[in-house]
Design a protein around this motif. Sequence first.
Motif, PDB file in Angstrom:
ATOM      1  N   TYR A  84      -9.933  -2.823 -21.511  1.00 36.02           N
ATOM      2  CA  TYR A  84      -8.487  -2.618 -21.604  1.00 36.02           C
ATOM      3  C   TYR A  84      -7.732  -3.862 -21.130  1.00 36.02           C
ATOM      4  N   ARG A  85      -6.820  -4.346 -21.981  1.00 36.45           N
ATOM      5  CA  ARG A  85      -5.932  -5.455 -21.647  1.00 36.45           C
ATOM      6  C   ARG A  85      -4.534  -5.090 -22.131  1.00 36.45           C
ATOM      7  N   LEU A  86      -3.537  -5.272 -21.256  1.00 35.72           N
ATOM      8  CA  LEU A  86      -2.180  -4.787 -21.477  1.00 35.72           C
ATOM      9  C   LEU A  86      -1.170  -5.915 -21.299  1.00 35.72           C
ATOM     10  N   ILE A  87      -0.144  -5.910 -22.153  1.00 36.97           N
ATOM     11  CA  ILE A  87       1.030  -6.772 -21.958  1.00 36.97           C
ATOM     12  C   ILE A  87       2.261  -5.875 -21.998  1.00 36.97           C
ATOM     13  N   LYS A  88       3.133  -6.025 -20.982  1.00 32.94           N
ATOM     14  CA  LYS A  88       4.402  -5.297 -20.927  1.00 32.94           C
ATOM     15  C   LYS A  88       5.541  -6.309 -21.022  1.00 32.94           C
ATOM     16  N   GLU A  89       6.668  -5.856 -21.553  1.00 28.10           N
ATOM     17  CA  GLU A  89       7.840  -6.720 -21.667  1.00 28.10           C
ATOM     18  C   GLU A  89       9.094  -5.897 -21.399  1.00 28.10           C
ATOM     19  N   LEU A  90       9.989  -6.460 -20.605  1.00 24.26           N
ATOM     20  CA  LEU A  90      11.257  -5.793 -20.321  1.00 24.26           C
ATOM     21  C   LEU A  90      12.056  -5.629 -21.606  1.00 24.26           C
ATOM     22  N   TRP A  91      12.598  -4.440 -21.803  1.00 21.66           N
ATOM     23  CA  TRP A  91      13.490  -4.186 -22.939  1.00 21.66           C
ATOM     24  C   TRP A  91      14.937  -4.113 -22.446  1.00 21.66           C
ATOM     25  N   ALA A  92      15.167  -3.357 -21.359  1.00 21.72           N
ATOM     26  CA  ALA A  92      16.518  -3.213 -20.810  1.00 21.72           C
ATOM     27  C   ALA A  92      16.418  -2.660 -19.393  1.00 21.72           C
ATOM     28  N   TRP A 152     -12.422  -1.133 -32.059  1.00 19.87           N
ATOM     29  CA  TRP A 152     -11.270  -1.709 -31.366  1.00 19.87           C
ATOM     30  C   TRP A 152      -9.972  -1.036 -31.811  1.00 19.87           C
ATOM     31  N   TYR A 153      -9.013  -1.005 -30.872  1.00 21.15           N
ATOM     32  CA  TYR A 153      -7.713  -0.387 -31.102  1.00 21.15           C
ATOM     33  C   TYR A 153      -6.628  -1.232 -30.433  1.00 21.15           C
ATOM     34  N   ARG A 154      -5.437  -1.160 -31.011  1.00 18.23           N
ATOM     35  CA  ARG A 154      -4.243  -1.684 -30.352  1.00 18.23           C
ATOM     36  C   ARG A 154      -3.240  -0.542 -30.286  1.00 18.23           C
ATOM     37  N   ALA A 155      -2.721  -0.324 -29.108  1.00 23.18           N
ATOM     38  CA  ALA A 155      -1.700   0.700 -28.898  1.00 23.18           C
ATOM     39  C   ALA A 155      -0.366   0.005 -28.641  1.00 23.18           C
ATOM     40  N   TYR A 156       0.684   0.545 -29.252  1.00 26.45           N
ATOM     41  CA  TYR A 156       2.049   0.037 -29.083  1.00 26.45           C
ATOM     42  C   TYR A 156       2.880   1.149 -28.477  1.00 26.45           C
ATOM     43  N   ALA A 215      13.617   0.032 -19.061  1.00 23.12           N
ATOM     44  CA  ALA A 215      12.959   0.351 -20.330  1.00 23.12           C
ATOM     45  C   ALA A 215      12.018  -0.806 -20.667  1.00 23.12           C
ATOM     46  N   VAL A 216      10.803  -0.449 -21.075  1.00 28.31           N
ATOM     47  CA  VAL A 216       9.739  -1.419 -21.303  1.00 28.31           C
ATOM     48  C   VAL A 216       9.121  -1.167 -22.668  1.00 28.31           C
ATOM     49  N   ARG A 217       8.697  -2.240 -23.317  1.00 28.26           N
ATOM     50  CA  ARG A 217       7.832  -2.091 -24.481  1.00 28.26           C
ATOM     51  C   ARG A 217       6.512  -2.736 -24.115  1.00 28.26           C
ATOM     52  N   PHE A 218       5.443  -2.269 -24.747  1.00 26.80           N
ATOM     53  CA  PHE A 218       4.124  -2.758 -24.368  1.00 26.80           C
ATOM     54  C   PHE A 218       3.165  -2.661 -25.539  1.00 26.80           C
ATOM     55  N   ALA A 219       2.060  -3.365 -25.386  1.00 31.16           N
ATOM     56  CA  ALA A 219       0.919  -3.231 -26.290  1.00 31.16           C
ATOM     57  C   ALA A 219      -0.330  -3.424 -25.448  1.00 31.16           C
ATOM     58  N   TYR A 220      -1.384  -2.707 -25.807  1.00 33.58           N
ATOM     59  CA  TYR A 220      -2.667  -2.938 -25.155  1.00 33.58           C
ATOM     60  C   TYR A 220      -3.779  -2.817 -26.171  1.00 33.58           C
ATOM     61  N   GLU A 221      -4.878  -3.496 -25.871  1.00 33.36           N
ATOM     62  CA  GLU A 221      -6.071  -3.453 -26.713  1.00 33.36           C
ATOM     63  C   GLU A 221      -7.236  -2.939 -25.900  1.00 33.36           C
ATOM     64  N   HIS A 222      -8.133  -2.234 -26.587  1.00 31.80           N
ATOM     65  CA  HIS A 222      -9.338  -1.709 -25.946  1.00 31.80           C
ATOM     66  C   HIS A 222     -10.318  -1.323 -27.044  1.00 31.80           C
ATOM     67  N   HIS A 223     -11.548  -1.025 -26.615  1.00 31.51           N
ATOM     68  CA  HIS A 223     -12.495  -0.456 -27.572  1.00 31.51           C
ATOM     69  C   HIS A 223     -13.098   0.803 -26.983  1.00 31.51           C
ATOM     70  N   ASP A 224     -13.663   1.636 -27.871  1.00 35.64           N
ATOM     71  CA  ASP A 224     -14.334   2.848 -27.421  1.00 35.64           C
ATOM     72  C   ASP A 224     -15.813   2.550 -27.191  1.00 35.64           C
ATOM     73  N   ASP A 225     -16.579   3.556 -26.806  1.00 29.01           N
ATOM     74  CA  ASP A 225     -17.994   3.328 -26.490  1.00 29.01           C
ATOM     75  C   ASP A 225     -18.842   3.049 -27.729  1.00 29.01           C
ATOM     76  N   ALA A 226     -18.264   3.225 -28.916  1.00 29.91           N
ATOM     77  CA  ALA A 226     -18.971   2.872 -30.157  1.00 29.91           C
ATOM     78  C   ALA A 226     -18.634   1.454 -30.619  1.00 29.91           C
ATOM     79  N   GLY A 227     -17.751   0.755 -29.869  1.00 31.90           N
ATOM     80  CA  GLY A 227     -17.394  -0.615 -30.213  1.00 31.90           C
ATOM     81  C   GLY A 227     -16.218  -0.731 -31.169  1.00 31.90           C
TER      82      GLY A 227
END
Length: 157
Positions: free
Chosen positions: A73-81, A102-106, A88-100
Amino acid sequence: MVPETRPPLPPFTAATATEKVRLAEDAWNSRTPEKVALAYTVDTRWRNRSEFVNGRDEVVAFLTRKWNSELEYRLIKELWACDGNRIAVRFAYEHHDDAGNWYRAYGNENWEFDDSGLMRVRHASINTLPIAETDRLFHWPLGRRPDDHPGLSDLGL
């Protein structure tokens, strides 16, 4: 007994809110649930996607479950207001599951703080998409994002 404080304290300016956001990002990138939970009030209330979390003990349980399944898991957050005791924050993070896979969450978060700088309310709306490993953008070693690593806006996210 001295009350817990977690500077910077409200009311937030753009500068202090930006600092608060980076401190939160750093804590979440530690992937240490007990450490992260200390930034929240004892009776904190969360809505994370469709899950409701109440209090620090539930925060620890939630984050333990999360990071046991969201590997590297690796995350970046950014101030929105910010305004007063809210950020208020916007963010994205990347990770993988145990099967390998990969995902990006917004997502977006709305935070409300008490006078001691502890977060008492957190509302998170998150969308997760599968990505190819070659499409990953977050490549720093696990832990704190280096200061010279691009943020969300710099990455076009």
